[in-house]
Design a protein around this motif. Structure first.
Motif, PDB file in Angstrom:
ATOM      1  N   ASP A  87       0.818  -1.218   0.000  1.00 30.06           N
ATOM      2  CA  ASP A  87       0.000   0.000   0.000  1.00 30.06           C
ATOM      3  C   ASP A  87       0.853   1.270   0.000  1.00 30.06           C
ATOM      4  OD1 ASP A  87      -2.339  -1.445  -0.011  1.00 30.06           O
ATOM      5  OD2 ASP A  87      -2.569  -1.394   2.177  1.00 30.06           O
ATOM      6  N   GLU A  88       2.171   1.119   0.120  1.00 27.11           N
ATOM      7  CA  GLU A  88       3.061   2.275   0.187  1.00 27.11           C
ATOM      8  C   GLU A  88       3.441   2.730  -1.220  1.00 27.11           C
ATOM      9  OE1 GLU A  88       6.358   2.636   3.254  1.00 27.11           O
ATOM     10  OE2 GLU A  88       7.488   2.303   1.385  1.00 27.11           O
ATOM     11  N   LEU A  89       3.114   3.994  -1.530  1.00 24.63           N
ATOM     12  CA  LEU A  89       3.438   4.574  -2.836  1.00 24.63           C
ATOM     13  C   LEU A  89       4.479   5.670  -2.652  1.00 24.63           C
ATOM     14  CD1 LEU A  89      -0.169   5.071  -4.244  1.00 24.63           C
ATOM     15  CD2 LEU A  89       1.352   3.131  -4.604  1.00 24.63           C
ATOM     16  N   THR A  90       5.538   5.608  -3.458  1.00 29.48           N
ATOM     17  CA  THR A  90       6.539   6.668  -3.453  1.00 29.48           C
ATOM     18  C   THR A  90       6.453   7.393  -4.789  1.00 29.48           C
ATOM     19  OG1 THR A  90       7.996   5.425  -1.985  1.00 29.48           O
ATOM     20  CG2 THR A  90       9.002   7.207  -3.273  1.00 29.48           C
ATOM     21  N   SER A  91       6.366   8.718  -4.718  1.00 30.21           N
ATOM     22  CA  SER A  91       6.245   9.546  -5.918  1.00 30.21           C
ATOM     23  C   SER A  91       7.425  10.492  -6.028  1.00 30.21           C
ATOM     24  CB  SER A  91       4.962  10.377  -5.862  1.00 30.21           C
ATOM     25  OG  SER A  91       3.845   9.541  -5.837  1.00 30.21           O
ATOM     26  N   GLN A  92       7.761  10.835  -7.259  1.00 32.68           N
ATOM     27  CA  GLN A  92       8.716  11.901  -7.522  1.00 32.68           C
ATOM     28  C   GLN A  92       7.898  13.140  -7.823  1.00 32.68           C
ATOM     29  OE1 GLN A  92      12.540  11.822  -9.898  1.00 32.68           O
ATOM     30  NE2 GLN A  92      11.104  12.641 -11.395  1.00 32.68           N
ATOM     31  N   CYS A  93       8.113  14.191  -7.047  1.00 33.11           N
ATOM     32  CA  CYS A  93       7.342  15.427  -7.208  1.00 33.11           C
ATOM     33  C   CYS A  93       8.243  16.524  -7.765  1.00 33.11           C
ATOM     34  CB  CYS A  93       6.763  15.861  -5.870  1.00 33.11           C
ATOM     35  SG  CYS A  93       5.615  14.656  -5.161  1.00 33.11           S
ATOM     36  N   LEU A  94       7.768  17.204  -8.805  1.00 36.74           N
ATOM     37  CA  LEU A  94       8.478  18.306  -9.451  1.00 36.74           C
ATOM     38  C   LEU A  94       7.555  19.513  -9.498  1.00 36.74           C
ATOM     39  CD1 LEU A  94       9.823  16.253 -12.473  1.00 36.74           C
ATOM     40  CD2 LEU A  94      11.094  16.881 -10.420  1.00 36.74           C
ATOM     41  N   LEU A  95       8.018  20.657  -9.024  1.00 37.11           N
ATOM     42  CA  LEU A  95       7.221  21.879  -8.977  1.00 37.11           C
ATOM     43  C   LEU A  95       7.968  23.037  -9.624  1.00 37.11           C
ATOM     44  CD1 LEU A  95       6.424  21.764  -5.162  1.00 37.11           C
ATOM     45  CD2 LEU A  95       5.082  20.759  -6.980  1.00 37.11           C
ATOM     46  N   THR A  96       7.216  23.938 -10.217  1.00 35.32           N
ATOM     47  CA  THR A  96       7.781  25.188 -10.723  1.00 35.32           C
ATOM     48  C   THR A  96       6.926  26.324 -10.198  1.00 35.32           C
ATOM     49  OG1 THR A  96       8.541  24.099 -12.733  1.00 35.32           O
ATOM     50  CG2 THR A  96       8.427  26.503 -12.773  1.00 35.32           C
ATOM     51  N   MET A  97       7.577  27.370  -9.683  1.00 33.03           N
ATOM     52  CA  MET A  97       6.893  28.549  -9.164  1.00 33.03           C
ATOM     53  C   MET A  97       7.319  29.772  -9.950  1.00 33.03           C
ATOM     54  SD  MET A  97       7.603  28.155  -5.184  1.00 33.03           S
ATOM     55  CE  MET A  97       9.016  27.091  -5.249  1.00 33.03           C
ATOM     56  N   GLU A  98       6.368  30.594 -10.261  1.00 35.36           N
ATOM     57  CA  GLU A  98       6.643  31.856 -10.945  1.00 35.36           C
ATOM     58  C   GLU A  98       6.335  32.974  -9.957  1.00 35.36           C
ATOM     59  OE1 GLU A  98       3.977  33.360 -14.218  1.00 35.36           O
ATOM     60  OE2 GLU A  98       5.566  32.355 -15.360  1.00 35.36           O
ATOM     61  N   VAL A  99       7.313  33.838  -9.715  1.00 34.37           N
ATOM     62  CA  VAL A  99       7.146  34.931  -8.757  1.00 34.37           C
ATOM     63  C   VAL A  99       7.642  36.234  -9.366  1.00 34.37           C
ATOM     64  CG1 VAL A  99       7.212  33.415  -6.744  1.00 34.37           C
ATOM     65  CG2 VAL A  99       9.332  34.315  -7.685  1.00 34.37           C
ATOM     66  N   ALA A 100       7.590  37.299  -8.590  1.00 35.15           N
ATOM     67  CA  ALA A 100       7.904  38.631  -9.095  1.00 35.15           C
ATOM     68  C   ALA A 100       9.277  38.751  -9.762  1.00 35.15           C
ATOM     69  CB  ALA A 100       7.788  39.647  -7.966  1.00 35.15           C
ATOM     70  N   HIS A 101      10.285  38.105  -9.234  1.00 29.73           N
ATOM     71  CA  HIS A 101      11.646  38.304  -9.732  1.00 29.73           C
ATOM     72  C   HIS A 101      12.247  37.071 -10.406  1.00 29.73           C
ATOM     73  CE1 HIS A 101      11.612  42.171  -7.831  1.00 29.73           C
ATOM     74  NE2 HIS A 101      11.264  41.610  -6.693  1.00 29.73           N
ATOM     75  N   GLY A 102      11.403  36.119 -10.782  1.00 29.98           N
ATOM     76  CA  GLY A 102      11.893  34.920 -11.452  1.00 29.98           C
ATOM     77  C   GLY A 102      11.050  33.714 -11.091  1.00 29.98           C
ATOM     78  N   SER A 103      11.609  32.540 -11.349  1.00 31.01           N
ATOM     79  CA  SER A 103      10.916  31.303 -11.023  1.00 31.01           C
ATOM     80  C   SER A 103      11.846  30.402 -10.223  1.00 31.01           C
ATOM     81  CB  SER A 103      10.458  30.588 -12.295  1.00 31.01           C
ATOM     82  OG  SER A 103      11.577  30.170 -13.045  1.00 31.01           O
ATOM     83  N   LEU A 104      11.239  29.419  -9.540  1.00 33.42           N
ATOM     84  CA  LEU A 104      11.989  28.444  -8.753  1.00 33.42           C
ATOM     85  C   LEU A 104      11.570  27.043  -9.158  1.00 33.42           C
ATOM     86  CD1 LEU A 104      11.615  30.134  -5.277  1.00 33.42           C
ATOM     87  CD2 LEU A 104      13.784  29.685  -6.417  1.00 33.42           C
ATOM     88  N   THR A 105      12.518  26.114  -9.133  1.00 33.27           N
ATOM     89  CA  THR A 105      12.203  24.703  -9.348  1.00 33.27           C
ATOM     90  C   THR A 105      12.463  23.966  -8.036  1.00 33.27           C
ATOM     91  OG1 THR A 105      14.433  24.300 -10.189  1.00 33.27           O
ATOM     92  CG2 THR A 105      12.709  24.720 -11.812  1.00 33.27           C
ATOM     93  N   ILE A 106      11.554  23.026  -7.724  1.00 32.59           N
ATOM     94  CA  ILE A 106      11.611  22.297  -6.456  1.00 32.59           C
ATOM     95  C   ILE A 106      11.307  20.828  -6.747  1.00 32.59           C
ATOM     96  CG2 ILE A 106      10.569  22.097  -4.164  1.00 32.59           C
ATOM     97  CD1 ILE A 106       9.744  25.023  -4.430  1.00 32.59           C
ATOM     98  N   GLN A 107      12.002  19.901  -6.070  1.00 36.53           N
ATOM     99  CA  GLN A 107      11.715  18.487  -6.300  1.00 36.53           C
ATOM    100  C   GLN A 107      12.060  17.632  -5.089  1.00 36.53           C
ATOM    101  OE1 GLN A 107      14.519  17.959  -9.673  1.00 36.53           O
ATOM    102  NE2 GLN A 107      15.192  16.154  -8.553  1.00 36.53           N
ATOM    103  N   SER A 108      11.450  16.433  -5.027  1.00 38.97           N
ATOM    104  CA  SER A 108      11.776  15.451  -3.994  1.00 38.97           C
ATOM    105  C   SER A 108      11.046  14.150  -4.274  1.00 38.97           C
ATOM    106  CB  SER A 108      11.369  15.946  -2.604  1.00 38.97           C
ATOM    107  OG  SER A 108       9.965  15.876  -2.446  1.00 38.97           O
ATOM    108  N   LEU A 109      11.420  13.122  -3.525  1.00 39.52           N
ATOM    109  CA  LEU A 109      10.624  11.908  -3.446  1.00 39.52           C
ATOM    110  C   LEU A 109       9.680  12.087  -2.264  1.00 39.52           C
ATOM    111  CD1 LEU A 109      13.199   9.020  -3.978  1.00 39.52           C
ATOM    112  CD2 LEU A 109      11.482   9.863  -5.582  1.00 39.52           C
ATOM    113  N   TRP A 110       8.475  11.534  -2.379  1.00 35.62           N
ATOM    114  CA  TRP A 110       7.492  11.664  -1.310  1.00 35.62           C
ATOM    115  C   TRP A 110       6.777  10.336  -1.143  1.00 35.62           C
ATOM    116  CZ3 TRP A 110       1.938  11.996  -1.820  1.00 35.62           C
ATOM    117  CH2 TRP A 110       1.304  12.277  -0.604  1.00 35.62           C
ATOM    118  N   THR A 111       6.757   9.819   0.081  1.00 33.94           N
ATOM    119  CA  THR A 111       6.053   8.582   0.369  1.00 33.94           C
ATOM    120  C   THR A 111       4.773   8.917   1.111  1.00 33.94           C
ATOM    121  OG1 THR A 111       8.119   7.353   0.461  1.00 33.94           O
ATOM    122  CG2 THR A 111       6.196   6.321   1.468  1.00 33.94           C
ATOM    123  N   ARG A 112       3.671   8.571   0.509  1.00 29.45           N
ATOM    124  CA  ARG A 112       2.362   8.848   1.093  1.00 29.45           C
ATOM    125  C   ARG A 112       2.257   8.167   2.449  1.00 29.45           C
ATOM    126  NH1 ARG A 112      -3.251   7.472  -1.891  1.00 29.45           N
ATOM    127  NH2 ARG A 112      -1.850   7.125  -3.607  1.00 29.45           N
ATOM    128  N   GLY A 113       1.688   8.895   3.405  1.00 28.40           N
ATOM    129  CA  GLY A 113       1.510   8.333   4.736  1.00 28.40           C
ATOM    130  C   GLY A 113       2.762   8.389   5.585  1.00 28.40           C
TER     131      GLY A 113
END
Length: 154
Positions: A87-113
């Motif tokens: 029942d354990e799921l591990t995901s790779q999460c990738l995010l991009t944020m756009e803000v006033a002075h540029g953008s940021l990239t963020i990532q990690s592995l995440w295990t639900r629960g």
């Protein structure tokens, strides 16, 4: 997997836009700390392969980062299941944020629960964040109380 991915992306979106003037940003090499609330705007779960949780399933989301009741950025991302163990799921999460002075990239592995918080690596960006590194810690993922603290080194 639905519940966590949507929130993670939305919060990260507004991470660096706390100040609107470049004068308020720390000098290169300094650390910028942002504490934001996340408002999820759009979300969908993509069920690939066999019905139910399986390798390749994905959450896709977008949202708004809030500071003192005001929008300070937007962004989105995905969390895709990369490992299944019972029942354990591990995901790779990738995010991009756009803000006033540029953008940021963020990532990690995440295990639900897993733990009550999620630490993600700030891996780069654009504009004043083109050499960004740091950490983004999320709490209360996929709830109305979701929040993030970013520590960004430029």
């Amino acid at each position: 997997m639905r519940y966590a991915a949507a929130s993670i992306a939305a919060v990260a979106v507004g991470v660096s836009a706390v100040g609107s003037a470049k004068a308020g940003l720390p000098e290169k090499g300094g650390v910028e700390v942002l504490e934001l609330k996340v408002r999820n705007d759009q979300y969908t779960a993509v069920d690939l392969g066999p019905a139910g949780p399986s390798l390749g399933d994905m959450d896709v989301y977008s949202g708004t980062a809030m500071k003192d009741g005001q929008s300070v950025g937007r962004g989105g991302g995905t969390c895709q299941v990369v490992h299944v163990k019972g029942d354990e799921l591990t995901s790779q999460c990738l995010l991009t944020m756009e803000v006033a002075h540029g953008s940021l990239t963020i990532q990690s592995l995440w295990t639900r629960g897993g733990a009550g918080s999620l630490d993600m690596a700030v891996t780069g960006g654009t504009g004043v964040y083109r050499n960004a590194r740091g950490i983004a810690r999320f709490w209360d993922i996929a709830t109305p109380n979701e929040r993030v603290r970013l520590e960004i080194r430029r």
